[in-house]
Design an enzyme around this catalytic site. Structure first.
Site, PDB file in Angstrom:
ATOM      1  N   ASP A  65      39.797  50.588  49.008  1.00  0.00           N
ATOM      2  CA  ASP A  65      39.223  51.676  48.210  1.00  0.00           C
ATOM      3  C   ASP A  65      39.655  51.567  46.748  1.00  0.00           C
ATOM      4  O   ASP A  65      40.729  51.049  46.448  1.00  0.00           O
ATOM      5  CB  ASP A  65      39.655  53.026  48.804  1.00  0.00           C
ATOM      6  CG  ASP A  65      38.785  54.170  48.292  1.00  0.00           C
ATOM      7  OD1 ASP A  65      37.664  53.903  47.814  1.00  0.00           O
ATOM      8  OD2 ASP A  65      39.231  55.332  48.384  1.00  0.00           O
ATOM      9  N   ASN A  79      37.420  50.458  44.112  1.00  0.00           N
ATOM     10  CA  ASN A  79      36.638  49.518  43.288  1.00  0.00           C
ATOM     11  C   ASN A  79      35.951  50.237  42.128  1.00  0.00           C
ATOM     12  O   ASN A  79      35.955  49.754  40.996  1.00  0.00           O
ATOM     13  CB  ASN A  79      35.537  48.847  44.123  1.00  0.00           C
ATOM     14  CG  ASN A  79      36.084  47.883  45.143  1.00  0.00           C
ATOM     15  OD1 ASN A  79      37.269  47.570  45.127  1.00  0.00           O
ATOM     16  ND2 ASN A  79      35.219  47.429  46.041  1.00  0.00           N
ATOM     17  N   HIS A 128      33.061  46.280  42.458  1.00  0.00           N
ATOM     18  CA  HIS A 128      32.798  45.708  43.788  1.00  0.00           C
ATOM     19  C   HIS A 128      32.904  44.181  43.753  1.00  0.00           C
ATOM     20  O   HIS A 128      33.430  43.564  44.679  1.00  0.00           O
ATOM     21  CB  HIS A 128      31.428  46.148  44.309  1.00  0.00           C
ATOM     22  CG  HIS A 128      31.333  47.632  44.533  1.00  0.00           C
ATOM     23  ND1 HIS A 128      32.298  48.337  45.204  1.00  0.00           N
ATOM     24  CD2 HIS A 128      30.391  48.542  44.157  1.00  0.00           C
ATOM     25  CE1 HIS A 128      31.954  49.628  45.246  1.00  0.00           C
ATOM     26  NE2 HIS A 128      30.802  49.778  44.615  1.00  0.00           N
ATOM     27  N   LEU A 178      42.915  32.723  61.852  1.00  0.00           N
ATOM     28  CA  LEU A 178      42.875  34.141  61.464  1.00  0.00           C
ATOM     29  C   LEU A 178      41.552  34.726  61.949  1.00  0.00           C
ATOM     30  O   LEU A 178      40.504  34.127  61.753  1.00  0.00           O
ATOM     31  CB  LEU A 178      42.952  34.280  59.934  1.00  0.00           C
ATOM     32  CG  LEU A 178      42.725  35.695  59.377  1.00  0.00           C
ATOM     33  CD1 LEU A 178      43.943  36.582  59.613  1.00  0.00           C
ATOM     34  CD2 LEU A 178      42.393  35.668  57.893  1.00  0.00           C
TER      35      LEU A 178
HETATM   36  C1  IPE Z   1      36.124  54.411  52.598  1.00  0.00           C
HETATM   37  O1  IPE Z   1      36.047  54.607  51.225  1.00  0.00           O
HETATM   38  C2  IPE Z   1      35.154  53.374  53.049  1.00  0.00           C
HETATM   39  C3  IPE Z   1      35.380  52.025  52.551  1.00  0.00           C
HETATM   40  C4  IPE Z   1      36.366  51.599  51.814  1.00  0.00           C
HETATM   41  C5  IPE Z   1      34.397  51.075  52.965  1.00  0.00           C
HETATM   42  P1  IPE Z   1      35.203  55.806  50.579  1.00  0.00           P
HETATM   43  O2  IPE Z   1      35.418  55.712  49.123  1.00  0.00           O
HETATM   44  O3  IPE Z   1      33.813  55.751  51.065  1.00  0.00           O
HETATM   45  O4  IPE Z   1      35.936  57.074  51.196  1.00  0.00           O
HETATM   46  P2  IPE Z   1      35.905  58.610  50.762  1.00  0.00           P
HETATM   47  O5  IPE Z   1      34.481  58.990  50.579  1.00  0.00           O
HETATM   48  O6  IPE Z   1      36.673  58.719  49.475  1.00  0.00           O
HETATM   49  O7  IPE Z   1      36.600  59.329  51.877  1.00  0.00           O
HETATM   50  C1  IPE Z   2      35.556  50.999  47.971  1.00  0.00           C
HETATM   51  O1  IPE Z   2      35.599  51.370  46.625  1.00  0.00           O
HETATM   52  C2  IPE Z   2      34.358  50.136  48.293  1.00  0.00           C
HETATM   53  C3  IPE Z   2      33.328  50.804  49.117  1.00  0.00           C
HETATM   54  C4  IPE Z   2      33.395  51.995  49.639  1.00  0.00           C
HETATM   55  C5  IPE Z   2      32.129  50.031  49.368  1.00  0.00           C
HETATM   56  P1  IPE Z   2      34.831  52.651  46.110  1.00  0.00           P
HETATM   57  O2  IPE Z   2      33.472  52.244  45.697  1.00  0.00           O
HETATM   58  O3  IPE Z   2      34.911  53.748  47.097  1.00  0.00           O
HETATM   59  O4  IPE Z   2      35.694  53.006  44.826  1.00  0.00           O
HETATM   60  P2  IPE Z   2      36.095  54.461  44.328  1.00  0.00           P
HETATM   61  O5  IPE Z   2      36.813  55.139  45.465  1.00  0.00           O
HETATM   62  O6  IPE Z   2      34.838  55.159  43.953  1.00  0.00           O
HETATM   63  O7  IPE Z   2      37.003  54.199  43.181  1.00  0.00           O
HETATM   64 MG    MG Z   3      36.204  55.299  47.405  1.00  0.00          MG
END
Ligand code: IPE
Ligand code: IPE
Ligand code: MG
Length: 238
Positions: free
Chosen positions: A11, A13, A28, A122
């Site tokens: 999480d 990105n 991403h 792995l």
């Molecule tokens: C969780 O991250 C899902 C992934 C990393 C794929 P999110 O960014 O979607 O989670 P919430 O919405 O903050 O709970």
């Molecule tokens: C996680 O990073 C990747 C996916 C859920 C695909 P986010 O896109 O949720 O990044 P934040 O949480 O908005 O920073």
């Molecule tokens: Mg996120």
């Protein structure tokens, strides 16, 4: 001991990118680079299973442009990386409700799994359109279809139908990006996993950060419901 199975919610990105005045999609793309680094670090450390949450069943709620960029990124990663992963002895598994993806992507997924099925260095599991609640329900439905008419199903009966049946339960769970929640990741499988949260955004997470998480894991006492004294007895006996 090094954890046998590490499961990660990648999480942060988006925030990594916006904090640099860059578009979220750049975050991403950077996240994919971080995956490469962590996969390599896991191999070097003898971790046998790495599971990554790439796209949740709730992520369809994002703006359509972001969803379509993520889909294209997923497809291009498969196209570019599978041969290299195969050469490195990586077995690829993709779990989630895959029928929601476009047929070409589904085909790429099937090919990646088939090509790498016999690798043993792995096991890399990518959770895509995955949700922990979906997983328990799909397992239950498949179990009921295979063995209808009972009323005394056990946890062991359900286990082979769960999406992660090919792996032991995770020893260490890591969530980057500062949030301290599960976000519908592996609900069943995390029952006794050690949880580790870090503020680091996923694109900044590398081998050194992984080592910090492993060090934290190594300082935990996993009691599985028992007392510390009981664990000492077991250790003495063995
Ligand atoms: C969780 O991250 C899902 C992934 C990393 C794929 P999110 O960014 O979607 O989670 P919430 O919405 O903050 O709970
Ligand atoms: C996680 O990073 C990747 C996916 C859920 C695909 P986010 O896109 O949720 O990044 P934040 O949480 O908005 O920073
Ligand atoms: Mg996120």
């Amino acid at each position: 001991m090094v954890p046998a199975h590490v499961a990660i919610i990648m999480d942060g990105n988006g925030r990594w990118a916006t904090s640099r005045y860059l578009p979220r999609v750049t975050g991403h793309a950077k996240g994919v680079e971080a995956v490469r680094g962590v996969v390599e670090a896991c191999i070097q450390r003898g971790i046998a299973y790495l599971t990554l949450f790439a796209f949740s069943s709730e992520n369809w709620r994002r703006p359509p442009e972001e969803v379509s960029v993520l889909m294209r990124l997923f497809s291009s990663v498969l196209e570019r990386e599978v041969s290299k992963m195969h050469a490195n002895g990586i077995r690829i598994k993709i779990v989630g409700e895959l029928t929601r993806f476009d047929p070409k992507l589904q085909q790429q997924i099937a090919e990646a799994e088939a090509k790498t099925a016999h690798n043993t260095r792995l096991t890399l599991t990518i959770c895509a359109n995955y949700g922990g609640r979906w997983d328990v329900l799909q397992a239950m439905n498949r179990m009921l279809a295979a063995r209808p008419g009972h009323s005394d199903y056990t946890e062991q009966d359900l286990a082979p139908y769960l999406a992660m049946a090919h792996a032991p339960e995770p020893d260490l769970f890591i969530r980057t990006g500062g949030e301290q929640r599960i976000s519908n990741f592996l609900l069943w499988q995390l029952a006794y996993t050690e949880l580790y949260f870090t503020e680091a955004y996923w694109p900044d997470f590398g081998a050194a950060a992984l080592d910090e998480a492993i060090a934290s894991f190594q300082n935990r006492e996993r009691r599985f419901g028992r007392t510390s004294a009981q664990l000492l007895e077991v250790r003495k006996a063995s």
